[in-house]
Design a protein around this motif. Structure first.
Motif, mmCIF file in Angstrom:
data_model
loop_
_atom_site.group_PDB
_atom_site.id
_atom_site.type_symbol
_atom_site.label_atom_id
_atom_site.label_comp_id
_atom_site.label_asym_id
_atom_site.label_seq_id
_atom_site.Cartn_x
_atom_site.Cartn_y
_atom_site.Cartn_z
ATOM 1 N N ASP A 105 0.859 -1.180 0.000
ATOM 2 C CA ASP A 105 0.000 0.000 0.000
ATOM 3 C C ASP A 105 0.897 1.233 0.000
ATOM 4 O O ASP A 105 1.659 1.465 0.950
ATOM 5 C CB ASP A 105 -0.883 0.000 1.257
ATOM 6 N N SER A 160 1.666 -1.452 4.476
ATOM 7 C CA SER A 160 1.850 -0.031 4.176
ATOM 8 C C SER A 160 3.350 0.220 4.006
ATOM 9 O O SER A 160 4.152 -0.161 4.866
ATOM 10 C CB SER A 160 1.313 0.832 5.320
ATOM 11 N N ARG A 209 2.289 0.127 12.612
ATOM 12 C CA ARG A 209 1.163 -0.089 11.699
ATOM 13 C C ARG A 209 -0.062 -0.621 12.429
ATOM 14 O O ARG A 209 -1.176 -0.160 12.212
ATOM 15 C CB ARG A 209 1.595 -1.039 10.574
ATOM 16 N N PRO A 250 -2.762 -0.579 7.057
ATOM 17 C CA PRO A 250 -2.620 -1.889 6.418
ATOM 18 C C PRO A 250 -1.255 -2.511 6.729
ATOM 19 O O PRO A 250 -0.250 -1.806 6.869
ATOM 20 C CB PRO A 250 -2.759 -1.569 4.927
ATOM 21 N N GLU A 251 -1.234 -3.811 6.830
ATOM 22 C CA GLU A 251 -0.013 -4.542 7.201
ATOM 23 C C GLU A 251 1.160 -4.203 6.291
ATOM 24 O O GLU A 251 2.304 -4.078 6.746
ATOM 25 C CB GLU A 251 -0.285 -6.050 7.152
#
Length: 433
Positions: free
Chosen positions: A187, A297, A286, A294-295
């Motif tokens: 992300d 990111s 995170r 989001p994990e």
């Protein structure tokens, strides 16, 4: 005989598909802007387990796979193929990343792994570039040994990625090489949306490559049994279930402070010793933010771990230090807390001796399989860093490898501390753990 490393090939690897125009600008988040200009280096060692004597053909096939799948991975992680612009954004122009091949002579892979030394690891990749705006954000170097073994060094700019983002990239690369259908999707919006970049942010030139001559970095390994023992000793009503990283960090910090205090007592009375000791480090935030990010990111999404030891000896018992670490972890995303502690360090200066802390445990770096098996040994290269503690998993996933950096005079006392040697082995063979 001293190991020699010669670069024999260099090329630029670009994304397999061009980056769409709408993704051309990747904004740094504010935490990226204040991150140091240096590269995160990790080296992955692969012992040649084949009986094939035609190493050249085997190496050629493997190198081709690495380049081909790296190109595919860069299509997903397209900012890495771009260039930094004025500490504000990445121009995702697909200029690509550097891929180098090197020949290692006068040394076998097993010679390095028998007793890993940080100085030897440092020769397996080129020095960081001085011009950060016009150089790649990722460097890959495949080091080839006469026995057919390989050492793959992967260096990523810390300006745009923390350890979690680094681990996500190499895992995605490995997944693509294995043809996995469950590839990580990063992300690239969450970080700058939550922490927008500052237009007035200065262009920093800070690096961690300083005080090298005064510092010594040495490796220790704590096996699974000793980790369990430390966790049991660190248990208290304050922290009933300490993590292995908390227990190991506390034990190492205790020994480091003991060494520093012992050395200070040997000095002339005109030389003052630190009034206090602090441990600071990055914490993945995170999942700690509300709402969580989001994990996968991408970016430097870390809070500040902080623990303080006053120089009266009161907090140097193991359970007490673990409580300090747990409290610091809970406050790691509190901006007011971070600002307060940062200000304290500026005001106190040399009165506080600061140890940096970095943990890469549970990052899955031993899972990096490109089609010829998982690495025999994996390590981060912390040569020249400020004094502190670097932690990584051992190959079995249960022990912890330590790269400890201290002032020379402190290290001499630290490495002979019987309390340390009761749980940590000084630089054992990496071929065995």
């Amino acid at each position: 005989m001293e190991m020699k490393v010669e670069i024999v090939a260099r090329e630029i690897i670009k994304p397999s598909s061009p980056t769409p125009n709408q993704f051309r600008i990747y904004k740094l988040c504010s935490r990226d802007q204040f991150s140091p200009h240096h590269y995160i280096p990790v080296v992955f060692f692969y012992v040649n387990s084949t009986c094939d004597v035609n190493h050249e053909e085997m190496v050629s096939i493997r190198s081709h796979r690495l380049k081909e799948t790296l190109s595919e991975t860069l299509t997903r992680f397209y900012p890495l193929a771009g260039r930094l612009r004025d500490n504000l954004f990445i121009d995702c122009n697909d200029e690509g990343v550097d891929y180098l091949e090197a020949r290692v002579t006068d040394c076998r892979l097993s010679d390095i792994l028998e007793q890993p030394k940080v100085e030897e690891m440092y020769r397996l990749f080129e020095p960081d570039p001085e011009d950060f705006n016009n150089n790649p954000l990722l460097f890959v170097q495949l080091n080839l040994f006469p026995c057919g073994g390989m050492a793959l060094s992967v260096r990523m700019s810390h300006k745009i990625a923390d350890g979690v983002a680094y681990a996500a990239f190499v895992k995605a690369w490995s997944d693509i090489a294995l043809g996995s259908s469950e590839t990580i999707v990063p992300d690239f919006i969450a970080a700058s949306s939550r922490f927008p970049p500052r237009e007035d942010c200065p262009v920093l030139s800070m690096t961690f490559m300083q005080m090298t001559k005064k510092n010594v970095t040495k490796r220790f390994v704590i096996n699974a049994s000793q980790v369990a023992t430390l966790k049991a000793k660190a248990t208290s009503t304050g922290v009933q279930q300490p993590t292995r990283v908390e227990a190991v960090t506390a034990a190492l910090l205790k020994c480091a402070v003991t060494a520093s205090r012992s050395y200070a007592l040997r000095l002339e009375t005109s030389v003052s010793s630190p009034k206090a000791y602090a441990l600071t480090g990055a914490v993945n935030m995170r999942t700690r933010l509300e709402p969580p990010l989001p994990e996968y990111s991408f970016g430097n999404l870390t809070g500040l771990l902080w623990a303080m030891i006053e120089d009266d000896g009161a907090e140097t018992n193991l359970p007490g230090l673990v409580c300090q670490l747990r409290k610091g972890l809970q406050q790691s995303t509190d901006n007011n807390f971070i600002a307060e502690k940062t200000k304290l360090l500026r005001l106190e200066g040399d009165a506080v001796k600061v140890y940096r802390h970095s943990s890469w445990c549970r990052f899955g770096l031993y899972e990096l399989d490109f089609g010829w098996g998982k690495p025999t040994y994996t390590t981060g290269v912390l040569f020249g860093n400020p004094i502190g503690i670097g932690l990584m998993d051992t190959r079995d996933g249960d022990g912890i490898e330590v790269w400890m950096t201290l002032l020379k005079e402190d290290m001499a006392l630290f490495e002979s501390d019987q309390e340390l040697l009761a749980f940590a082995s000084p630089n054992p063979s990496a071929l065995e753990n």
